[in-house]
Structure formats: structure tokens, C-alpha cells
Design a protein around this motif. Structure first.
Motif, mmCIF file in Angstrom:
data_model
loop_
_atom_site.group_PDB
_atom_site.id
_atom_site.type_symbol
_atom_site.label_atom_id
_atom_site.label_comp_id
_atom_site.label_asym_id
_atom_site.label_seq_id
_atom_site.Cartn_x
_atom_site.Cartn_y
_atom_site.Cartn_z
ATOM 1 N N ILE A 264 -14.392 -69.552 66.834
ATOM 2 C CA ILE A 264 -13.451 -69.097 65.808
ATOM 3 C C ILE A 264 -13.033 -70.244 64.899
ATOM 4 O O ILE A 264 -13.060 -70.130 63.668
ATOM 5 C CB ILE A 264 -12.210 -68.455 66.461
ATOM 6 N N LEU A 265 -12.669 -71.365 65.499
ATOM 7 C CA LEU A 265 -12.214 -72.503 64.706
ATOM 8 C C LEU A 265 -13.371 -73.159 63.961
ATOM 9 O O LEU A 265 -13.213 -73.627 62.830
ATOM 10 C CB LEU A 265 -11.505 -73.514 65.616
ATOM 11 N N ALA B 31 -14.110 -83.800 70.125
ATOM 12 C CA ALA B 31 -12.689 -83.709 70.501
ATOM 13 C C ALA B 31 -12.475 -82.754 71.662
ATOM 14 O O ALA B 31 -11.608 -82.977 72.514
ATOM 15 C CB ALA B 31 -11.864 -83.268 69.290
ATOM 16 N N ILE B 32 -13.262 -81.687 71.714
ATOM 17 C CA ILE B 32 -13.168 -80.748 72.833
ATOM 18 C C ILE B 32 -13.690 -81.404 74.110
ATOM 19 O O ILE B 32 -13.066 -81.329 75.179
ATOM 20 C CB ILE B 32 -13.964 -79.461 72.540
ATOM 21 N N ILE B 33 -14.819 -82.061 73.998
ATOM 22 C CA ILE B 33 -15.447 -82.648 75.182
ATOM 23 C C ILE B 33 -14.617 -83.801 75.753
ATOM 24 O O ILE B 33 -14.486 -83.937 76.985
ATOM 25 C CB ILE B 33 -16.880 -83.118 74.839
ATOM 26 N N ASN B 34 -14.014 -84.615 74.884
ATOM 27 C CA ASN B 34 -13.236 -85.754 75.392
ATOM 28 C C ASN B 34 -11.790 -85.391 75.723
ATOM 29 O O ASN B 34 -11.010 -86.236 76.172
ATOM 30 C CB ASN B 34 -13.300 -86.942 74.424
ATOM 31 N N GLY B 35 -11.410 -84.132 75.497
ATOM 32 C CA GLY B 35 -10.082 -83.669 75.888
ATOM 33 C C GLY B 35 -8.988 -83.875 74.863
ATOM 34 O O GLY B 35 -7.827 -83.570 75.128
ATOM 35 N N SER B 36 -9.333 -84.373 73.669
ATOM 36 C CA SER B 36 -8.319 -84.524 72.621
ATOM 37 C C SER B 36 -7.726 -83.171 72.248
ATOM 38 O O SER B 36 -6.552 -83.054 71.901
ATOM 39 C CB SER B 36 -8.936 -85.177 71.376
ATOM 40 N N VAL B 37 -8.564 -82.144 72.311
ATOM 41 C CA VAL B 37 -8.115 -80.755 72.168
ATOM 42 C C VAL B 37 -8.507 -80.033 73.443
ATOM 43 O O VAL B 37 -9.672 -80.029 73.830
ATOM 44 C CB VAL B 37 -8.771 -80.068 70.948
ATOM 45 N N GLN C 79 -1.883 -80.564 67.148
ATOM 46 C CA GLN C 79 -3.126 -81.008 67.776
ATOM 47 C C GLN C 79 -4.338 -80.656 66.914
ATOM 48 O O GLN C 79 -5.227 -81.482 66.704
ATOM 49 C CB GLN C 79 -3.253 -80.384 69.168
ATOM 50 N N LEU C 80 -4.358 -79.435 66.405
ATOM 51 C CA LEU C 80 -5.515 -78.993 65.624
ATOM 52 C C LEU C 80 -5.571 -79.633 64.242
ATOM 53 O O LEU C 80 -6.660 -79.813 63.681
ATOM 54 C CB LEU C 80 -5.514 -77.469 65.496
#
Length: 209
Positions: free
Chosen positions: A44-45, A106-112, A128-129
Motif C-alpha cells: 500500500i505504501l 527501512a523495513i528490513i532494518n527495523g526503522s519502520v 516514523q513514515l
């Protein structure tokens, strides 16, 4: 997936506290919005990033081509596994390729962390986004309202909503963010529901043209 709000409670609130919206509630209720699964948050994003400054049909074609490379639903790992050349080859510009890769990282490293969204406020999720390049205010507001079904989102970056609000309240000009917050104060905590009803009216008006 978080539980859907009880929109009927919001219907009662709007009928009792926002007279100008009562006819819309009576006409378009019930609201069918339900939270989306976490598995599609990334897609979605990502769609929001790709769609920026593009006609809807072009962005839809690009998403279909991207899904052809990654599979569906699109995952961060799948995006990073595709070469820049292949992403450019489906029609994405270099800047958006960089944005997609940055978001995936960012998803993989946990930032999001989508798993934490259920326990975060709207403003925390927005903050955050907003750190993700290519994710703008409109995309984030739509995500909060349509994907997460947060009940008190007012999409001040959405032109259709702003234009309908201007007509409904007889304003001399399209209101800006601060004015919108003031005008919709009595809609709290059900501003998302009010916005959805206004969108339905706008959609009906568009069909009649």
C-alpha cells in the motif's frame, strides 16, 4: 490485524453533534471500512511512492509490472533482490527506484516496524513514515484512514475532501490545514468517518456530471 471500529457508534455521534453531516450519515451508512492485513502495508505504501505525480492509470500499470517482477504481495526482500536496471526497465525513474529501495531497507532494518503500529498513535506512525523518502502527507493520511482505519484522521492534504468541505460549509476559499482542524473540531473523535461520508457525496456528485 487490528479490530475494525464500531462505526455505528460514530454514526450516532455525528448525527447528534454535527447536524450538517446527519443527512450524509442517513444516506450512506453503514461505513464498510475494515483494517487491512499487515501483509499488505508495504504494498500500500509502496503504491503511494510510485503514484506520486503520476496519473492513476500510469501508476497502476507500473505496480502491475513491479508485481510481475516481485510476486504479490510485494515484499521488501523481493524489491531489494531486483536489480536497478530491471526496475528502470519497467518505467520507474531513478529517483523512485532509490525511494523504493530505501523504504525496503527501512523495513528490513527495523526503522519502520509494522508490528508495532497497533500500539502507536497516529502522530507516532506519521512521524516514523515521514522519515521515508517519497512518502508524503497525503499517502500517510490515506494509509491511516483507509488501511489502519484510525477513527480520527482528517486528510488535510486531500483536495477532494477540502473542496467538498468548502462547498458544504459555504467557505469563500478552500481551507488550509489549520482552518480544517478548527472547522472539524466538533467531529472528533470520528473525523475519519465524517470524511468517508463526504467522499461518498463527492463520488455521487461526480457520477452525475
Amino acid at each position: 490485524m487490528c479490530q475494525a471500529p464500531d462505526w455505528s457508534v460514530g454514526d450516532r455521534y455525528l448525527r447528534e453533534n454535527v447536524p450538517e453531516l446527519a443527512p450524509l450519515v442517513d444516506r450512506y451508512s453503514p461505513c464498510p471500512l475494515k483494517p487491512k492485513s499487515k501483509e499488505v502495508y508495504f504494498t500500500i505504501l509502496l503504491t503511494g511512492i510510485i503514484a506520486q505525480q503520476l496519473p492513476p492509470d500510469v501508476s497502476q500499470q507500473l505496480m502491475k509490472k513491479l508485481e510481475g517482477l516481485t510476486g504479490n504481495p510485494i515484499t521488501p526482500q523481493a524489491v531489494l533482490a531486483i536489480s536497478t536496471e530491471d526496475l528502470l526497465g519497467i518505467g520507474l525513474v531513478k529517483q523512485k527506484v532509490d525511494y523504493l529501495r530505501s523504504f525496503a531497507e527501512a523495513i528490513i532494518n527495523g526503522s519502520v516496524n509494522f508490528d508495532k503500529f497497533d500500539d502507536m498513535t497516529d502522530s507516532q506512525i506519521t512521524k516514523q513514515l515521514m522519515q521515508i523518502r517519497g512518502l508524503g502527507q497525503w499517502t500517510i493520511e490515506m494509509f491511516l484512514l483507509l488501511a489502519l482505519c484510525r477513527t480520527d484522521v482528517v486528510p488535510s492534504a486531500d483536495f477532494i475532501f477540502k473542496k467538498e468541505l468548502q462547498k458544504m460549509l459555504g467557505l469563500s476559499e478552500i481551507p488550509k490545514r489549520g482552518k480544517i482542524n478548527t472547522l472539524t473540531e466538533t467531529w472528533r473523535p470520528w473525523r475519519s468517518l465524517a470524511v468517508w461520508y463526504i467522499w461518498q457525496k463527492a463520488n455521487d456528485t461526480g457520477k452525475k456530471k
